[in-house]
Enzyme design. Sequence first.
Site, mmCIF file in Angstrom:
data_model
loop_
_atom_site.group_PDB
_atom_site.id
_atom_site.type_symbol
_atom_site.label_atom_id
_atom_site.label_comp_id
_atom_site.label_asym_id
_atom_site.label_seq_id
_atom_site.Cartn_x
_atom_site.Cartn_y
_atom_site.Cartn_z
ATOM 1 N N ASN A 449 0.824 -1.175 -0.275
ATOM 2 C CA ASN A 449 0.136 0.073 -0.098
ATOM 3 C C ASN A 449 0.866 1.329 -0.045
ATOM 4 O OD1 ASN A 449 -2.669 1.563 0.781
ATOM 5 N ND2 ASN A 449 -1.112 2.330 2.236
ATOM 6 N N GLU A 450 0.890 2.034 -1.022
ATOM 7 C CA GLU A 450 1.480 3.248 -1.189
ATOM 8 C C GLU A 450 3.001 3.478 -1.031
ATOM 9 O OE1 GLU A 450 -0.702 6.109 1.215
ATOM 10 O OE2 GLU A 450 -2.484 5.897 -0.236
ATOM 11 N N ASP A 451 3.600 2.143 -0.967
ATOM 12 C CA ASP A 451 5.028 2.190 -1.040
ATOM 13 C C ASP A 451 5.948 3.223 -2.086
ATOM 14 O OD1 ASP A 451 4.690 1.181 1.446
ATOM 15 O OD2 ASP A 451 5.832 -0.672 0.892
#
Length: 902
Positions: A449-451
């Site tokens: 998620n969103e790295d």
Amino acid sequence: MANTKAIPFNSTPLRGWSFKQGNRSSDAEWLEAGDPPTEVHRDLERHGKAPDYRQDLNELAVRWIGDETWTYRTTFRRPEESQEGLGVKAVLSFEGLDTFASVYLNDELVLASDNMFVQHRVEVTLKAENELEIVFESARLKGLELVKRHPEHRFIVHQTEISRGPVRKAQYHWGWDWGPIIMTCGPTKPITLETYTCRLQGLRVLYELSVDLKRVEGRVQVECEGVEGELYVEMVNNQTGKVEWSTTELQQVSSPTGGATSLYEAPFTLKDDVQLWWPRGYGPQSLYTVNAIARSGHHILHSLTQTTGFRHVELVQTPDSHGQSFYFRLNHVDVFVGGSCWIPLDNDPSRHHPADSSSPSSSSYADWIRLAAEGNQTMVRVWGGGVYEPAAFYAAADALGVLVWQDFLFACANYPAHPAYLASVEREARQNVRRLRHHPSIVVWAGNNEDYQIVERYGLQYDADGDDKTNPEKWLETDFPARYIYEHLLPNVIESETDGVPYHPSSPFGDGKSTVLKVDPTIGDVHQWNVWHGTMEPYQKLPEMGGRFVSEFGMEAYPHLDTLEKCITREEDRYPGSMAMDFRNKAIGHSRRLVSYVAENFRLRQDLEGFAHLTHVMQADAVGGAYQAWRRQWGTKGHRKCGGVLVWQLNDCWPTVSWAVVDYYGVPKPAYYAIKRAMQPIAVGVQRRFRDWTVKPADGALWQRDTSHVDMRSLWEDDVRFDAWVSGNGQEGLCMGKLTVKFISVKTGKQVAEPIEKVGISSQTNECIQLINDARVHIPGKKQDSREPYDPSKSDPFVIYAALHANDGQLISSDCSWPDPIKYLDFSADRAVNIAYSEDKSTAVMTADKPVKGFVFSEVAELAGPLSDNGFDIMPGEKFEIRTTSGFPMDRLKWRYLDMEE
């Protein structure tokens, strides 16, 4: 083959636990603990050693717990069948230890674990009397040690402390912008003693469907450890109870471990119109049970059972006129996905583990998935900062036809990739993919998620089209080594351990060049946070801020008053902006942002009940409008501009103020019902062209245009344009009927223009059909002269109300569009809602003589389920009937609407 020493497999939970502060040599007092699954905060609460962190400011009073070492112990007798010389194995099975755990059996270290998401099985030699001790060290302090130990890596994390970066533990335990900092530890999953001479594992069904989806061919595999007995496998149709296939002729394929465990398999074929698994709204959720049994003569040594379903899934990403598509196709049918993101149910997941007899039990997961399904949601996304959920979660999704998007557990950080970390991640990934791969509801795995947002924001080394794109080992040499995990390790695990389930490198992810900071609406999935976060755009702009698949967006709101009163215990703290209320809202800048959005759209209320209601109406308007507009962009076959939308978020992990559409106690907010209405099998939508009243227009129509920052044209509405459409899903999306559009005065309740009628409407299955496009509403005699002072009497703002009726007159769906902002509207004229209750008080019917905005029943947990609808607008001449099925009398619920006289 028979074996006289063969005994049945036995698994015994270890009970009678105690715990203390400190390590094994600590002289702290031993206290009784709960049997696993449990954890230290729960056990301290049982003894009055720690307050309930869900209340008031108590989170601050328990933070010390996460910096301490804690030891758990139990004693148990050796089972009679495991006496020496009988050839019976004894294995300690740990389904999960949180997180840095050293396990001692009779003073001997038998296991050291540093990954919360990994299961361990340790073969042991037992004494007549045995003592088992587990020492849990502070994950926060160990994380800080690991950061120092790896200076070669650039640790970056969003959301609290850097120590979470190198630790394989649920990342939200470090706190998030919707949850507290609660650093748990303990035996958070069951611990059992297994004794056996034969054990089965790794039951797997590999299959392919024929092109016409009427025949399935595949293999059943199972691993067998121990005594050589007869293996029997059968496949049962859950719908009919009939055994569709069975065999004892399994062939030994290999010995994967090189030891006593061997892999067996047998081919199978199901034909004659095999029953498929479909998502809800598209067909039945047909399931099959596979049983594997190891026998010695007439004795069953061990058995495994697994439920699965047959479906063909594709993530369609092909070039089109809008860029590159992103939508799901199941069994050759395109599926528009409307659903929500999922976080763990609690800061201590053991409170809801099915094995915990003191918890709400496994039915709690079924209840939550049923809540999503009853809200017309077709997908839940298991977010990467949480946990791999228990089997009960996915089994409920299978049974109810709710699709699952499963993130691997990485979120908002630049993770390391040194050898030990990679080995731990691969073990975690393989174990959990193997555990979950038989669930037909899981249709995609995402790497994190969103790295990739971290990559963009901090300028880390990443070139999607660089020379090293085919040499993953090179990625380990950059300051973004986790690319190796997301684009090499995890996709390889998915390819080898699953059958035909798509993999997506991240959420969001497009072409590797733009994600959260530079939203590209033409490719991949997007997280749209320029409403609330980022540029804080008016939420009315969301329809034009979408993408090919919106996997996160949202708007905050309070829970219902009953929930707030459970967690804010002092009456003097129950007002908007109190210290207790502000502490409970973890979102960055929440006081400014929530109040700004409310004040921009509504007349502010200072009392808690009134302000909470305003947030309810605002969240429902923002979320519901976005769902309608983005579902509209589903379009027609071959023109799928938007493939789905997932609101952030479905649930909460504690009672709080957040983006959740259902609160911690399972009580839906009005936004939940707005999604339900927008995702009806057949849904009509109406939307007026949005005029942003908060900015200075470029043309010369605004008086005092050099000093004013408000576009006053929104008051007199001399040029209202609107669209209307109808959306249908894959099974029930075909209807014949009539559309009626009315223009209803907010002041008087009368129609201000001739209604528009369209008869003979035929909506198509699984398509969105435009019925009215950019139509202009002309209101005779109401044009305001901008050269004169504003005259309220010449302004008659109106609601556009669209209703779709079937040919037999039955209302199928309705929708309405109000002028913006609501706060400029005059609600001073008498308007009352008339409510008639049925004799058993299970039904309420609402009517009004003027348009009513935001009618909300204040729900309570005792309702034991959602109402049929809530948080709706009432139009003159229409009846709105609301039902409850739980037996809770509706006349006990408080209610209010916008600008209601107290």
